[in-house]
Design an enzyme around this catalytic site. Structure first.
Site, PDB file in Angstrom:
ATOM      1  N   PRO A  86       0.584  -1.249   0.000  1.00  0.00           N
ATOM      2  CA  PRO A  86       0.000   0.000   0.000  1.00  0.00           C
ATOM      3  C   PRO A  86       0.608   1.301   0.000  1.00  0.00           C
ATOM      4  O   PRO A  86      -0.032   2.212  -0.202  1.00  0.00           O
ATOM      5  CB  PRO A  86      -0.889  -0.020   1.150  1.00  0.00           C
ATOM      6  CG  PRO A  86      -0.806  -1.294   1.716  1.00  0.00           C
ATOM      7  CD  PRO A  86       0.059  -2.068   0.902  1.00  0.00           C
ATOM      8  N   GLU A  87       1.805   1.480   0.255  1.00  0.00           N
ATOM      9  CA  GLU A  87       2.298   2.865   0.252  1.00  0.00           C
ATOM     10  C   GLU A  87       2.887   3.207  -1.117  1.00  0.00           C
ATOM     11  O   GLU A  87       2.929   2.349  -1.997  1.00  0.00           O
ATOM     12  CB  GLU A  87       3.305   3.073   1.392  1.00  0.00           C
ATOM     13  CG  GLU A  87       2.705   2.693   2.739  1.00  0.00           C
ATOM     14  CD  GLU A  87       3.633   2.914   3.908  1.00  0.00           C
ATOM     15  OE1 GLU A  87       4.336   3.929   3.923  1.00  0.00           O
ATOM     16  OE2 GLU A  87       3.659   2.075   4.813  1.00  0.00           O
TER      17      GLU A  87
END
Length: 270
Positions: A2-3
């Site tokens: 996710p990042e």
DNA sequence: AAGTAGACTTGTCCCC
DNA sequence: CGTTGACAAGTCTACT
């Protein structure tokens, strides 16, 4: 997953495989994966459309189609991947795009937080997101001015996607440690020296993490189950009870902004 | 303006 | 030990 570095890794992996392909059929395995648009409208808007480009904005994967844009957010456990291999375990598959040349683009998401958004106009998304940390506008001067006019806890500010788009819990902890800033330090009290260090830390760490294909803590994979290699370069994240690489003080895990937060109590004084 | 808690959801770990 | 319950790479809303 996710990042920013993980999303960028997915985008770079998918782009050459998707550009020029046509979405033939959209198959919503778990229809709630579509956000804020009726399923029939979504299906009608994407089927038959050609994928012109694949890019990233913040933590969103953007599929630019002929006349609309799809924004895919992986949230915490989402994976977006292409495979020709038959997928038999549909337990966590939330959507399938059948595309030309017999390929399939799968969205798998164990926790079902991930969503697909449909945009006619990208400015709607753009207005919700802050500056790109690897963009030309993100300068030390910009950061200095924008820290001063706010009075926020530093970790909260770094995680705020309307301020800076792309950092999450892993990289927020890493950049604050590198710049020697306590996560609860108020933004308007950070010195110009540390602001400069923070700007440098964000650029360096994100760039290095992208070069390593991101960080895999548990679920993040791309392109046939490959995992990220930045795990080996993490300095504080999930390193509680081990020695700070800089001063050997024991890394502690505290609570900040409701999130598990890793700090060196000596390097990062409040 | 800025902080916290709860919600969404499911798997993991036995810590907190 | 895990029949409990807290926590997890994210973000939105309601409330103070």
């Amino acid at each position: 997953m996710p990042e920013l570095p993980e999303v960028e890794t997915v985008v770079r992996s998918l782009r050459p495989q998707l550009i020029g392909r046509t979405i033939l059929v959209f198959e919503p395995i778990w229809p709630k994966v579509i956000e804020a648009v009726l399923l029939d409208d979504f299906t009608a808007a994407v089927e038959g459309q050609k994928i012109k480009d694949v890019t990233r904005r913040g933590k969103f994967i953007l599929l630019h189609l002929d006349s609309v844009h799809l924004a895919v957010h992986l949230r915490m456990t989402g994976t977006l991947f292409i495979t020709r291999k038959p997928v038999t375990d549909f337990q966590h598959i939330t959507a399938v795009f059948h595309i030309s040349a017999g390929e399939k683009l799968f969205f798998r998401d164990t926790r079902k937080f991930g969503r697909i958004y449909l945009y006619r106009d990208l400015e709607v998304l753009d207005r919700k997101l802050g500056i790109e940390p690897l963009g030309v506008g993100f300068t030390t001067e910009w950061l200095w001015e924008n820290l001063r006019i706010r009075k926020r806890q530093m970790k909260a500010l770094l995680l705020d996607q309307t301020f800076l788009a792309g950092l999450g819990n892993i990289y927020a902890d890493e950049v604050l440690w590198r710049a020697k800033i306590h996560p609860l330090k108020l933004s308007n009290t950070v010195s110009s020296t540390k602001t400069k260090a923070l700007h440098e830390a964000i650029g360096t760490i994100l760039t290095d993490a992208i070069a390593a294909n991101g960080t895999t803590i548990r679920d993040f994979t791309f392109q046939d189950e490959q995992t990220g290699g930045f795990n080996n370069e993490l300095q504080v994240f999930q390193k509680e009870d081990s020695a700070c690489p800089r001063c050997s003080t024991t890394i502690r895990k505290i609570r900040a902004v409701g999130r598990g937060t890793h700090i060196c109590p000596r390097c990062q004084r409040q």
